[in-house]
Scaffold this active site. Structure first.
Site, short mmCIF file in Angstrom:
data_model
loop_
_atom_site.label_atom_id
_atom_site.label_comp_id
_atom_site.label_asym_id
_atom_site.label_seq_id
_atom_site.Cartn_x
_atom_site.Cartn_y
_atom_site.Cartn_z
N ASP A 67 5.17 2.21 -25.01
CA ASP A 67 6.35 3.07 -25.16
C ASP A 67 6.72 3.77 -23.86
O ASP A 67 5.96 3.76 -22.89
CB ASP A 67 6.14 4.08 -26.30
CG ASP A 67 4.73 4.69 -26.29
OD1 ASP A 67 4.11 4.71 -25.21
OD2 ASP A 67 4.28 5.15 -27.35
N ASP A 136 -0.01 12.96 -36.61
CA ASP A 136 0.77 12.65 -37.82
C ASP A 136 0.60 11.18 -38.25
O ASP A 136 1.30 10.70 -39.12
CB ASP A 136 2.26 12.95 -37.59
CG ASP A 136 2.86 12.14 -36.43
OD1 ASP A 136 2.14 11.29 -35.85
OD2 ASP A 136 4.05 12.34 -36.12
N HIS A 138 1.00 8.48 -36.27
CA HIS A 138 1.84 7.48 -35.59
C HIS A 138 1.00 6.58 -34.68
O HIS A 138 -0.06 6.97 -34.20
CB HIS A 138 3.00 8.13 -34.82
CG HIS A 138 2.63 8.92 -33.60
ND1 HIS A 138 3.20 10.14 -33.32
CD2 HIS A 138 1.78 8.68 -32.58
CE1 HIS A 138 2.73 10.59 -32.17
NE2 HIS A 138 1.85 9.73 -31.70
N GLU A 143 6.85 6.97 -35.65
CA GLU A 143 6.59 8.18 -36.42
C GLU A 143 6.56 7.85 -37.92
O GLU A 143 7.01 6.78 -38.33
CB GLU A 143 7.70 9.21 -36.13
CG GLU A 143 7.79 9.65 -34.68
CD GLU A 143 6.71 10.66 -34.27
OE1 GLU A 143 5.60 10.62 -34.82
OE2 GLU A 143 7.00 11.47 -33.38
P1 PGA Z 1 -2.97 11.59 -27.28
O1 PGA Z 1 -1.75 10.93 -28.07
O2 PGA Z 1 -3.83 10.45 -26.79
O3 PGA Z 1 -2.36 12.34 -26.13
O4 PGA Z 1 -3.71 12.46 -28.24
C1 PGA Z 1 -2.00 9.86 -28.92
C2 PGA Z 1 -0.71 9.42 -29.56
O5 PGA Z 1 0.21 10.25 -29.73
O6 PGA Z 1 -0.61 8.24 -29.92
#
Ligand code: PGA
Length: 260
Positions: A67, A136, A138, A143
């Site tokens: 992404d 959450d 994702h 999302e």
């Molecule tokens: P993070 O994010 O590794 O910064 O905890 C993970 C994600 O949002 O997929």
């Protein structure tokens, strides 16, 4: 889904690096799906060490990142282009023309997304997709309520994700609302998936993804349908799992040939 619980994030990151290295050694022109965020940093540090000390060779490897933020160019310090060069690509011998990320400045986003999907297909598909998980549930920036069949496209971030990621931005700077992300369907086509989850902040999402029902409200739960998905956790992230003792037992008793 194979669930591997390690004492610390560092230990889990070393296991993850062993898996990536094994794929790259057995297939020097492997196609890797890469992730950003805090979670894969230990993995990338270990891959850099393996490149430096053990000659792990990335010269023929192709990568596709999950992404990117819409509106951020490669030079922006919070862009995922910048992240990947800062934390991995500058320190290994990857061919820059084989390192792909979504273009946050694409003028025609739908057509860019179609070309990104096509480039993955033309490269032979993803051999391994590395994933983090959002608090959450994702994966990528898919999302909750994302279609489980979705492809690379524009998405709107939740306020929770924007605030979780604000620490990557300068104080007072707005986190973009929109991103380009591989879809859940794109991720599911990877031949192998390795999801990393560290810290108690991820424990609830991980329990829902691993042991809950498959639902678009927890996009990571779709990995239950993936034929070759491994989840590598630290102790804190495993805190809400009902079957943690069983996963430890399985891992401790694996035949040697089945270990990472
Ligand atoms: P993070 O994010 O590794 O910064 O905890 C993970 C994600 O949002 O997929």
């Amino acid at each position: 889904m194979e669930v591997i619980i390690q004492p610390t994030a560092e230990a889990a990151s070393l296991e993850a690096a062993k898996k990536v290295a094994a794929i790259v050694r057995s297939k020097p022109n492997a196609v890797l799906g890469l992730a950003t965020g805090s979670t894969p940093l230990g993995l990338y540090r270990e891959l850099i060490r393996m490149h430096r000390d053990e000659g792990l060779d990335f010269s023929q490897v192709t990568t596709f990142n999950l992404d990117e933020y819409v509106g951020l160019g490669a030079e922006h310090p919070a862009s995922y282009h910048h992240f990947m060069w800062q934390f991995l690509f500058s320190h290994i011998n990857i061919n820059p023309s084989r390192a792909h990320l979504p273009d946050g400045l694409a003028s025609d986003i739908p057509s860019f997304c179609g070309r990104y999907e096509q480039a993955i297909t033309e490269a032979g598909g993803l051999d391994l997709q590395i994933l983090g998980i959002g608090a959450d549930g994702h994966i990528g920036f898919n999302e909750p309520a994302s279609s489980l069949a979705s492809r690379t496209r524009i998405k709107t971030l939740t306020e929770r994700t924007r605030s979780d990621n604000a620490h990557f931005f300068a104080p007072g700077e707005m986190v973009p609302q929109h991103v380009i992300t591989m879809g859940v369907g794109t991720i599911m086509e990877a031949r192998e998936v390795l999801l990393l989850g560290f810290s108690s902040r991820k424990a609830e999402a991980l329990a829902a993804a691993i042991e809950g029902p498959v639902t678009q409200m927890v996009p990571a739960s779709v990995l239950q349908f993936h034929p070759k998905a491994t989840v590598l956790l630290d102790e804190a992230a495993s805190g809400n799992l009902q079957r943690a003792d069983y996963y430890r037992h399985v891992y401790a008793n694996k035949p040697v040939w089945q270990r990472i």
